[in-house]
Design a protein around this motif. Structure first.
Motif, PDB file in Angstrom:
ATOM      1  N   ILE A   1       0.612   9.488  -7.808  1.00  0.00           N
ATOM      2  CA  ILE A   1       1.970   9.917  -7.448  1.00  0.00           C
ATOM      3  C   ILE A   1       2.894   8.792  -7.915  1.00  0.00           C
ATOM      4  O   ILE A   1       3.312   7.934  -7.128  1.00  0.00           O
ATOM      5  N   PRO A   2       3.187   8.749  -9.192  1.00  0.00           N
ATOM      6  CA  PRO A   2       3.879   7.591  -9.774  1.00  0.00           C
ATOM      7  C   PRO A   2       5.274   7.342  -9.214  1.00  0.00           C
ATOM      8  O   PRO A   2       5.738   6.206  -9.219  1.00  0.00           O
ATOM      9  N   ASP A   3       5.958   8.391  -8.738  1.00  0.00           N
ATOM     10  CA  ASP A   3       7.316   8.196  -8.229  1.00  0.00           C
ATOM     11  C   ASP A   3       7.357   7.183  -7.086  1.00  0.00           C
ATOM     12  O   ASP A   3       8.306   6.397  -6.974  1.00  0.00           O
ATOM     13  N   LEU A   4       6.344   7.198  -6.217  1.00  0.00           N
ATOM     14  CA  LEU A   4       6.303   6.244  -5.116  1.00  0.00           C
ATOM     15  C   LEU A   4       6.133   4.816  -5.637  1.00  0.00           C
ATOM     16  O   LEU A   4       6.774   3.876  -5.147  1.00  0.00           O
ATOM     17  N   THR A   5       5.282   4.674  -6.632  1.00  0.00           N
ATOM     18  CA  THR A   5       5.075   3.358  -7.243  1.00  0.00           C
ATOM     19  C   THR A   5       6.345   2.881  -7.939  1.00  0.00           C
ATOM     20  O   THR A   5       6.770   1.729  -7.769  1.00  0.00           O
TER      21      THR A   5
ATOM     22  N   PRO B   1       0.815  -1.228   0.000  1.00  0.00           N
ATOM     23  CA  PRO B   1       0.000   0.000   0.000  1.00  0.00           C
ATOM     24  C   PRO B   1       0.843   1.270   0.000  1.00  0.00           C
ATOM     25  O   PRO B   1       0.956   1.965   1.009  1.00  0.00           O
ATOM     26  N   VAL B   2       1.424   1.591  -1.137  1.00  0.00           N
ATOM     27  CA  VAL B   2       2.320   2.745  -1.221  1.00  0.00           C
ATOM     28  C   VAL B   2       1.712   3.924  -1.982  1.00  0.00           C
ATOM     29  O   VAL B   2       2.356   4.952  -2.142  1.00  0.00           O
ATOM     30  N   ALA B   3       0.476   3.759  -2.459  1.00  0.00           N
ATOM     31  CA  ALA B   3      -0.175   4.829  -3.228  1.00  0.00           C
ATOM     32  C   ALA B   3      -1.106   5.610  -2.312  1.00  0.00           C
ATOM     33  O   ALA B   3      -2.180   5.124  -1.950  1.00  0.00           O
ATOM     34  N   PRO B   4      -0.752   6.831  -1.924  1.00  0.00           N
ATOM     35  CA  PRO B   4      -1.509   7.533  -0.884  1.00  0.00           C
ATOM     36  C   PRO B   4      -2.760   8.263  -1.343  1.00  0.00           C
ATOM     37  O   PRO B   4      -3.602   8.604  -0.531  1.00  0.00           O
ATOM     38  N   ARG B   5      -2.882   8.516  -2.639  1.00  0.00           N
ATOM     39  CA  ARG B   5      -3.945   9.431  -3.080  1.00  0.00           C
ATOM     40  C   ARG B   5      -4.858   8.782  -4.119  1.00  0.00           C
ATOM     41  O   ARG B   5      -4.388   8.230  -5.115  1.00  0.00           O
ATOM     42  N   ALA B   6      -6.170   8.863  -3.875  1.00  0.00           N
ATOM     43  CA  ALA B   6      -7.147   8.348  -4.830  1.00  0.00           C
ATOM     44  C   ALA B   6      -7.450   9.403  -5.890  1.00  0.00           C
ATOM     45  O   ALA B   6      -7.272  10.596  -5.659  1.00  0.00           O
TER      46      ALA B   6
ATOM     47  N   ASP C   1      -4.051   4.345   5.589  1.00  0.00           N
ATOM     48  CA  ASP C   1      -2.774   5.030   5.443  1.00  0.00           C
ATOM     49  C   ASP C   1      -1.851   4.247   4.520  1.00  0.00           C
ATOM     50  O   ASP C   1      -1.840   3.016   4.520  1.00  0.00           O
ATOM     51  N   SER C   2      -1.064   4.984   3.750  1.00  0.00           N
ATOM     52  CA  SER C   2      -0.072   4.340   2.893  1.00  0.00           C
ATOM     53  C   SER C   2       1.264   4.289   3.630  1.00  0.00           C
ATOM     54  O   SER C   2       1.434   4.910   4.674  1.00  0.00           O
TER      55      SER C   2
ATOM     56  N   GLY D   1      -2.967   0.101  -4.037  1.00  0.00           N
ATOM     57  CA  GLY D   1      -3.690   1.048  -3.203  1.00  0.00           C
ATOM     58  C   GLY D   1      -2.807   1.573  -2.087  1.00  0.00           C
ATOM     59  O   GLY D   1      -1.592   1.385  -2.126  1.00  0.00           O
ATOM     60  N   PRO D   2      -3.426   2.228  -1.098  1.00  0.00           N
ATOM     61  CA  PRO D   2      -4.862   2.440  -0.930  1.00  0.00           C
ATOM     62  C   PRO D   2      -5.458   3.442  -1.916  1.00  0.00           C
ATOM     63  O   PRO D   2      -6.657   3.463  -2.139  1.00  0.00           O
TER      64      PRO D   2
END
Length: 381
Positions: free
Chosen positions: A82-86, A28-33, A47-48, A75-76
């Motif tokens: 925020i692709p950098d986190l992915t 779950p590293v994607a924080p924003r829907a 929470d991510s 997700g979440p």
């Protein structure tokens, strides 16, 4: 339709291979829907965690003997907001575990733009969440769609979503990535599923999962009951005329659930302590950026975790350098508790091995739980 091709039939998420005893984990590293279906629960999004913390969790599970064959970024929020986190998560996993299959689940906004990057990072499968292929149906199903940081009128967003999803399928296929369509069946779109299947197949999609709407909590169940078996059978029949379908089940593979306690780091010999920011010394109630002092908790000689000392936080206004300095100040801490924190400090501190946990709990109880205690003894200062 014919049986699934070898392109995806051997993948643990697809076909008969998904019945094997293998583990699949969603990090779950994607924080924003970037969207919300009208029937979604209004409860706060989970929470991510930062990519480094996700890798640490994966390491822990593998060290326990779990045979993880698939890592998904699902997700979440949406992985491409925020692709950098992915991307950083995928890089970390691929570098350490090159034999693990990587997949991503997304609404598809930004899919065409990032298709080649996903392929270079080793992603073999992308699932696109497609519940409608007409503007009117999108407007029927969605409460809002946010392609950037701000909502736009749903009428405008519906056209954009159709364009982005179509472009994503084409670009992902051109990049050599297998595309699965995931369609959730609600009352409004049940008769629309065949059109979705036909359209997505024409664009190049490989396979489709037709799944029921399942309420995740009492609030959702009040809004809408689980899609019944008769409706599901009819929807699957419509889709099967156009595209290969995944077998009927509610979740693919053997997914390791993201239990909150499992996502928190543990104390280690080089990092035995907990850091916390607080205005009153009792509760985690400050934004990290406003903190002037950091409370340090850790085990004493008798093993009981207590407040050890207070350290001065770097002065505000230093930008990246401020968080780099804080990482050095807290080099003996495995976790930092704050009521709120920005993306930049989370990212920088995580890269230095310090996990930032956003919480509003009472400090003593939170610290006790982090060390696996049950508040059996009070710390005498």
């Amino acid at each position: 339709m014919t049986k699934s091709s070898s392109t995806y039939s051997s993948h643990p998420c697809f076909g008969s291979a998904a019945r094997k005893t293998v583990d699949r984990i969603h990090l779950p590293v994607a924080p924003r829907a970037n969207s919300r279906i009208k029937y979604s629960s209004m409860q706060k999004i989970q929470d991510s965690i930062q990519p480094e913390a996700a890798l640490a969790w994966l390491d822990e599970l593998i060290s326990e003997g779990r045979k993880i064959e698939v890592v998904g970024i699902t997700g979440p929020g949406d992985p491409l907001v925020i692709p950098d986190l992915t991307f950083r998560t995928l890089e970390l996993v691929k570098a350490k575990y090159p034999n693990i299959s990587l997949c991503v689940t997304t609404l598809g906004i930004g899919g065409a733009e990032h298709a080649e990057t996903l392929a270079k990072l080793g992603v073999s499968h992308v699932t696109l969440l497609v519940d409608a292929i007409s503007r009117s149906m999108i407007e029927e199903l969605y409460a809002w769609i946010r392609p950037s940081k701000k909502n736009i009128p749903l009428e405008e967003a519906s056209s954009l979503l159709l364009s982005e999803q179509a472009g994503a399928v084409k670009a992902l296929k051109a990049a050599g990535i297998t595309v699965k369509i995931n369609t959730t069946v609600y009352p409004p779109n049940a008769d629309h599923v065949g059109e979705i299947a036909e359209t997505m197949k024409a664009l190049g999609a490989d396979i489709m999962a037709v799944v029921p709407f399942i309420p995740r909590d009492e609030e959702q169940e009040i809004l809408l009951k689980k899609t019944d078996s008769i409706t599901m059978a009819a929807a699957r029949d419509l889709a099967s005329k156009h595209i290969d379908l995944m077998p009927e089940w509610e979740e693919c593979g053997a997914i390791l659930k993201n239990e909150p306690s499992s996502l928190l780091p543990k104390p280690t010999k080089p990092r035995p302590n907990v850091a916390a920011v607080s205005s009153n010394g009792m509760e985690v109630n400050m934004h990290l950026g406003h903190a002037e002092k950091i409370l340090i908790y850790g085990p004493r000689d008798d093993g009981l975790a207590c407040l050890l000392e207070t350290r001065t936080a770097p002065k505000a206004g230093g930008g990246t350098a401020r968080w780099e300095e804080l990482a050095g100040t807290l080099s003996d801490c495995f976790i930092l508790l704050a009521a709120s924190a920005g993306d930049s400090p989370k990212k920088i501190l995580s890269q230095h091995g310090l996990y930032v946990a956003v919480t509003d709990g009472e400090i003593e109880g939170t610290v006790d739980s982090l060390y696996g205690g049950g508040k059996k003894k009070k710390c005498k200062k």
